[in-house]
Design a protein around this motif. Sequence first.
Motif, PDB file in Angstrom:
ATOM      1  N   LEU A   1      -3.598  81.634  73.004  1.00  0.00           N
ATOM      2  CA  LEU A   1      -4.221  80.591  72.266  1.00  0.00           C
ATOM      3  C   LEU A   1      -4.414  81.148  70.829  1.00  0.00           C
ATOM      4  O   LEU A   1      -5.092  82.254  70.623  1.00  0.00           O
ATOM      5  CB  LEU A   1      -5.342  79.890  72.758  1.00  0.00           C
ATOM      6  N   LEU A   2      -4.100  80.716  69.887  1.00  0.00           N
ATOM      7  CA  LEU A   2      -4.262  80.937  68.368  1.00  0.00           C
ATOM      8  C   LEU A   2      -5.397  80.079  67.843  1.00  0.00           C
ATOM      9  O   LEU A   2      -5.279  78.912  67.803  1.00  0.00           O
ATOM     10  CB  LEU A   2      -3.034  80.620  67.516  1.00  0.00           C
ATOM     11  N   CYS A   3      -6.421  80.867  67.300  1.00  0.00           N
ATOM     12  CA  CYS A   3      -7.643  80.239  66.891  1.00  0.00           C
ATOM     13  C   CYS A   3      -8.202  80.578  65.518  1.00  0.00           C
ATOM     14  O   CYS A   3      -7.840  81.699  65.289  1.00  0.00           O
ATOM     15  CB  CYS A   3      -8.979  80.477  67.970  1.00  0.00           C
ATOM     16  N   VAL A   4      -8.946  79.744  64.973  1.00  0.00           N
ATOM     17  CA  VAL A   4      -9.465  80.167  63.551  1.00  0.00           C
ATOM     18  C   VAL A   4     -11.049  79.434  63.815  1.00  0.00           C
ATOM     19  O   VAL A   4     -11.367  78.410  64.168  1.00  0.00           O
ATOM     20  CB  VAL A   4      -8.565  79.499  62.468  1.00  0.00           C
ATOM     21  N   THR A   5     -11.828  80.340  62.826  1.00  0.00           N
ATOM     22  CA  THR A   5     -13.058  79.689  62.630  1.00  0.00           C
ATOM     23  C   THR A   5     -13.286  78.933  61.443  1.00  0.00           C
ATOM     24  O   THR A   5     -12.333  79.070  60.590  1.00  0.00           O
ATOM     25  CB  THR A   5     -13.934  80.861  62.477  1.00  0.00           C
ATOM     26  N   GLY A   6     -14.441  78.176  61.252  1.00  0.00           N
ATOM     27  CA  GLY A   6     -14.628  77.412  60.115  1.00  0.00           C
ATOM     28  C   GLY A   6     -13.420  76.359  59.768  1.00  0.00           C
ATOM     29  O   GLY A   6     -13.004  75.955  60.475  1.00  0.00           O
ATOM     30  N   ASP A   7     -13.410  76.262  58.327  1.00  0.00           N
ATOM     31  CA  ASP A   7     -12.429  75.451  57.879  1.00  0.00           C
ATOM     32  C   ASP A   7     -11.741  76.264  56.761  1.00  0.00           C
ATOM     33  O   ASP A   7     -12.111  77.552  56.305  1.00  0.00           O
ATOM     34  CB  ASP A   7     -12.865  74.197  57.055  1.00  0.00           C
ATOM     35  N   LEU A   8     -10.483  76.002  56.316  1.00  0.00           N
ATOM     36  CA  LEU A   8      -9.782  76.421  55.352  1.00  0.00           C
ATOM     37  C   LEU A   8      -9.282  75.826  54.062  1.00  0.00           C
ATOM     38  O   LEU A   8      -9.505  74.623  53.990  1.00  0.00           O
ATOM     39  CB  LEU A   8      -8.423  77.052  56.064  1.00  0.00           C
ATOM     40  N   GLY A   9      -9.083  76.488  52.897  1.00  0.00           N
ATOM     41  CA  GLY A   9      -8.776  76.192  51.638  1.00  0.00           C
ATOM     42  C   GLY A   9      -9.678  76.007  50.801  1.00  0.00           C
ATOM     43  O   GLY A   9      -9.434  75.608  49.596  1.00  0.00           O
ATOM     44  N   GLY A  10     -10.895  75.848  51.299  1.00  0.00           N
ATOM     45  CA  GLY A  10     -11.935  75.603  50.324  1.00  0.00           C
ATOM     46  C   GLY A  10     -12.043  76.566  49.234  1.00  0.00           C
ATOM     47  O   GLY A  10     -12.336  76.090  48.023  1.00  0.00           O
ATOM     48  N   ALA A  11     -11.991  77.732  49.352  1.00  0.00           N
ATOM     49  CA  ALA A  11     -12.235  79.047  48.421  1.00  0.00           C
ATOM     50  C   ALA A  11     -11.216  78.726  47.246  1.00  0.00           C
ATOM     51  O   ALA A  11     -11.541  78.929  46.060  1.00  0.00           O
ATOM     52  CB  ALA A  11     -11.933  80.255  49.137  1.00  0.00           C
ATOM     53  N   PHE A  12      -9.914  78.386  47.692  1.00  0.00           N
ATOM     54  CA  PHE A  12      -8.999  78.370  46.666  1.00  0.00           C
ATOM     55  C   PHE A  12      -9.236  77.004  45.967  1.00  0.00           C
ATOM     56  O   PHE A  12      -9.118  77.174  44.615  1.00  0.00           O
ATOM     57  CB  PHE A  12      -7.668  78.103  47.448  1.00  0.00           C
ATOM     58  N   LEU A  13      -9.616  75.850  46.285  1.00  0.00           N
ATOM     59  CA  LEU A  13      -9.781  74.752  45.371  1.00  0.00           C
ATOM     60  C   LEU A  13     -11.350  75.012  44.850  1.00  0.00           C
ATOM     61  O   LEU A  13     -11.153  74.443  43.347  1.00  0.00           O
ATOM     62  CB  LEU A  13     -10.064  73.554  46.358  1.00  0.00           C
ATOM     63  N   GLY A  14     -11.935  75.701  45.414  1.00  0.00           N
ATOM     64  CA  GLY A  14     -13.237  76.171  44.554  1.00  0.00           C
ATOM     65  C   GLY A  14     -12.856  77.037  43.026  1.00  0.00           C
ATOM     66  O   GLY A  14     -13.232  76.841  41.965  1.00  0.00           O
ATOM     67  N   LEU A  15     -11.797  77.770  43.301  1.00  0.00           N
ATOM     68  CA  LEU A  15     -11.504  78.684  42.108  1.00  0.00           C
ATOM     69  C   LEU A  15     -10.700  77.833  41.248  1.00  0.00           C
ATOM     70  O   LEU A  15     -10.723  77.956  40.086  1.00  0.00           O
ATOM     71  CB  LEU A  15     -10.325  79.718  42.754  1.00  0.00           C
ATOM     72  N   GLN A  16      -9.834  76.643  41.683  1.00  0.00           N
ATOM     73  CA  GLN A  16      -9.060  75.769  40.748  1.00  0.00           C
ATOM     74  C   GLN A  16     -10.483  75.187  39.897  1.00  0.00           C
ATOM     75  O   GLN A  16     -10.252  74.909  38.300  1.00  0.00           O
ATOM     76  CB  GLN A  16      -8.469  74.582  41.587  1.00  0.00           C
ATOM     77  N   VAL A  17     -11.456  74.561  40.575  1.00  0.00           N
ATOM     78  CA  VAL A  17     -12.737  73.876  39.622  1.00  0.00           C
ATOM     79  C   VAL A  17     -13.258  74.891  38.716  1.00  0.00           C
ATOM     80  O   VAL A  17     -13.489  74.565  37.528  1.00  0.00           O
ATOM     81  CB  VAL A  17     -13.705  73.502  40.817  1.00  0.00           C
TER      82      VAL A  17
END
Length: 342
Positions: free
Chosen positions: A165-181
């Motif tokens: 099984l392939l697992c990931v913690t937390g959520d993704l993409g937020g840091a990139f969008l924070g950089l855009q802001v």
Amino acid sequence: MSELTPLSAIGEFALIRRLQANITARQPGTVLGIGDDAAIIRPTAGTDIVMTTDLLVEGIHFDLSFCPLRHLGYKAVAVNVSDVAAMNALPTQLVVALSAGPRFTVEAIEELYAGMRLACEAYNVDLVGGDTTASRGGLTLAITVLGEVPTGEAVRRSGGKPTDLLCVTGDLGGAFLGLQVLEREKQAYLADPETQPELANYEYIVQRQLRPEARLDIVHELRERGIRPTSMIDVSDGLASEVLHLCAASGTGARVFTEFIPLANPTLEAAAEFNLDPLTCALNGGEDYELLFTVPVTDHEKIKNHPDITIIGHLTDKADGANLVTKAGQAIPLQAQGWTSF
């Protein structure tokens, strides 16, 4: 406001003494810290040492026009601790090498180290030494972290097997969008220095960019549940890149289901505002510093109800390739378009 002190006014060794005064050892294995030619670390019997180094360069990895020095110090430690966590190890000691240009004052460097100390407290790590030197340019940081793991329990990228099984913690993409802001607000300021930054509605994603957290909590929780990942990596360059790294090292393919990739509401809202596909941000954005790992199917019951772990797919035979599977069932070859160093 009191007058700031040029670094040249006190010199390297006085600076080291000032920084050393606020450093406290917490690990029993720290025999000798800052102040000699090298630190002395005495691991316990039956313990393996892991070591990682990360380099952060001004203008490449961070922008001090919107990244506070205290946040930078914290992040510099966290991103290295994240690499240790990705080995299923716990961090113990670190050393810091720093190169600073003439525009930096003593107080500025102390503020940077204040952030490092906060991170050391949060992750129970000892800062035991390093090096400082002048620079003709900006600020460069190189941090090396040591970590410990019981003998034979370190997790590599290469241990995954088909059907894991392939697992990931937390959520993704937020840091990139924070950089855009942050980049948008910087441009607004450059156009009009009277402009005040509008960050109130973006606290979560800006925090994800400026002060990420290493997921040591997950390392502890997996151990408590009796789970040892078969392979693991931290998500620093985007989910797609990290899945491909695991597949290459393990000699497998993968199926990643788009509908299961975890996205936080603030990330979805910001993606819509910037007219960006949130899945693209998660796959290619990077700097989330979550953990991507695999476990045998037999561990499904142990992990399925964890509130901060999502099963996003599974490994396959190498011949099947690494694919992104849409909600409609279409398989699309997974490609990495995230961060590249050069």
